[in-house]
Scaffold this motif. Structure first.
Motif, PDB file in Angstrom:
ATOM      1  N   LYS A  29       4.656  -5.474  -3.184  1.00 22.99           N
ATOM      2  CA  LYS A  29       4.051  -4.980  -1.944  1.00 22.99           C
ATOM      3  C   LYS A  29       3.352  -3.654  -2.199  1.00 22.99           C
ATOM      4  O   LYS A  29       3.935  -2.733  -2.751  1.00 22.99           O
ATOM      5  CB  LYS A  29       5.110  -4.795  -0.867  1.00 22.99           C
ATOM      6  N   LEU A  30       2.094  -3.576  -1.795  1.00 24.87           N
ATOM      7  CA  LEU A  30       1.325  -2.340  -1.879  1.00 24.87           C
ATOM      8  C   LEU A  30       1.647  -1.456  -0.669  1.00 24.87           C
ATOM      9  O   LEU A  30       1.821  -0.257  -0.786  1.00 24.87           O
ATOM     10  CB  LEU A  30      -0.168  -2.652  -1.938  1.00 24.87           C
ATOM     11  N   ASP A  31       1.719  -2.080   0.487  1.00 21.41           N
ATOM     12  CA  ASP A  31       2.108  -1.401   1.722  1.00 21.41           C
ATOM     13  C   ASP A  31       2.703  -2.468   2.637  1.00 21.41           C
ATOM     14  O   ASP A  31       3.038  -3.555   2.176  1.00 21.41           O
ATOM     15  CB  ASP A  31       0.933  -0.645   2.352  1.00 21.41           C
ATOM     16  N   GLU A  32       2.812  -2.201   3.914  1.00 23.64           N
ATOM     17  CA  GLU A  32       3.449  -3.152   4.841  1.00 23.64           C
ATOM     18  C   GLU A  32       2.677  -4.460   5.007  1.00 23.64           C
ATOM     19  O   GLU A  32       3.245  -5.461   5.423  1.00 23.64           O
ATOM     20  CB  GLU A  32       3.652  -2.494   6.211  1.00 23.64           C
ATOM     21  N   GLN A  33       1.385  -4.466   4.680  1.00 22.26           N
ATOM     22  CA  GLN A  33       0.571  -5.656   4.923  1.00 22.26           C
ATOM     23  C   GLN A  33      -0.095  -6.246   3.692  1.00 22.26           C
ATOM     24  O   GLN A  33      -0.603  -7.360   3.754  1.00 22.26           O
ATOM     25  CB  GLN A  33      -0.521  -5.324   5.952  1.00 22.26           C
ATOM     26  N   SER A  59      -1.173 -11.884   1.656  1.00 23.82           N
ATOM     27  CA  SER A  59      -0.120 -12.872   1.440  1.00 23.82           C
ATOM     28  C   SER A  59       0.411 -12.735   0.011  1.00 23.82           C
ATOM     29  O   SER A  59      -0.350 -12.398  -0.895  1.00 23.82           O
ATOM     30  CB  SER A  59      -0.710 -14.268   1.638  1.00 23.82           C
ATOM     31  N   PRO A  60       1.679 -13.027  -0.222  1.00 23.91           N
ATOM     32  CA  PRO A  60       2.216 -12.939  -1.579  1.00 23.91           C
ATOM     33  C   PRO A  60       1.881 -14.155  -2.444  1.00 23.91           C
ATOM     34  O   PRO A  60       2.493 -14.386  -3.477  1.00 23.91           O
ATOM     35  CB  PRO A  60       3.725 -12.815  -1.353  1.00 23.91           C
ATOM     36  N   ASP A  61       0.907 -14.934  -2.040  1.00 27.42           N
ATOM     37  CA  ASP A  61       0.518 -16.137  -2.778  1.00 27.42           C
ATOM     38  C   ASP A  61      -0.797 -15.905  -3.506  1.00 27.42           C
ATOM     39  O   ASP A  61      -1.698 -15.252  -2.981  1.00 27.42           O
ATOM     40  CB  ASP A  61       0.378 -17.322  -1.818  1.00 27.42           C
ATOM     41  N   ILE A  62      -0.894 -16.488  -4.707  1.00 29.68           N
ATOM     42  CA  ILE A  62      -2.122 -16.396  -5.500  1.00 29.68           C
ATOM     43  C   ILE A  62      -2.323 -17.732  -6.198  1.00 29.68           C
ATOM     44  O   ILE A  62      -1.357 -18.389  -6.610  1.00 29.68           O
ATOM     45  CB  ILE A  62      -2.050 -15.220  -6.503  1.00 29.68           C
ATOM     46  N   SER A  63      -3.563 -18.151  -6.311  1.00 27.90           N
ATOM     47  CA  SER A  63      -3.868 -19.435  -6.949  1.00 27.90           C
ATOM     48  C   SER A  63      -4.201 -19.234  -8.420  1.00 27.90           C
ATOM     49  O   SER A  63      -4.493 -18.120  -8.869  1.00 27.90           O
ATOM     50  CB  SER A  63      -5.053 -20.097  -6.245  1.00 27.90           C
TER      51      SER A  63
END
Length: 81
Positions: A29-33, A59-63
């Motif tokens: 997480k970089l910040d809250e969002q 989102s914490p998702d990456i393709s």
């Protein structure tokens, strides 16, 4: 980068340090969002060397495609154990 397998972040809640290996993709997480992503390059005696990508997401998702297109944000860093 060759073919690789992406596991969802919900596969397990935590990975033990001894199981982290070169090529592993991680998220933080970089910040809250916002979330950032990186990849473990190598394990050394004082920790793991990682590169951080320029990809920032809500989102914490990456393709796989996003990983392949990502650029290194800064020089590799050592993550202490």
């Amino acid at each position: 980068m060759s073919d690789f397998k992406l596991w969802g972040w919900d596969k397990k809640p935590r990975t033990m340090l001894r199981f982290i290996k070169a090529g592993d993709i991680f998220c933080f997480k970089l910040d809250e969002q916002r979330y950032c992503f990186g990849r473990i390059i190598i394990k050394i005696f004082i920790g793991h060397v990682a590169e951080l990508f320029d990809n920032i997401s809500n989102s914490p998702d990456i393709s796989e495609a996003e990983i392949k297109q990502a650029r290194r944000l800064i020089e590799p860093v050592i993550l202490d154990m």
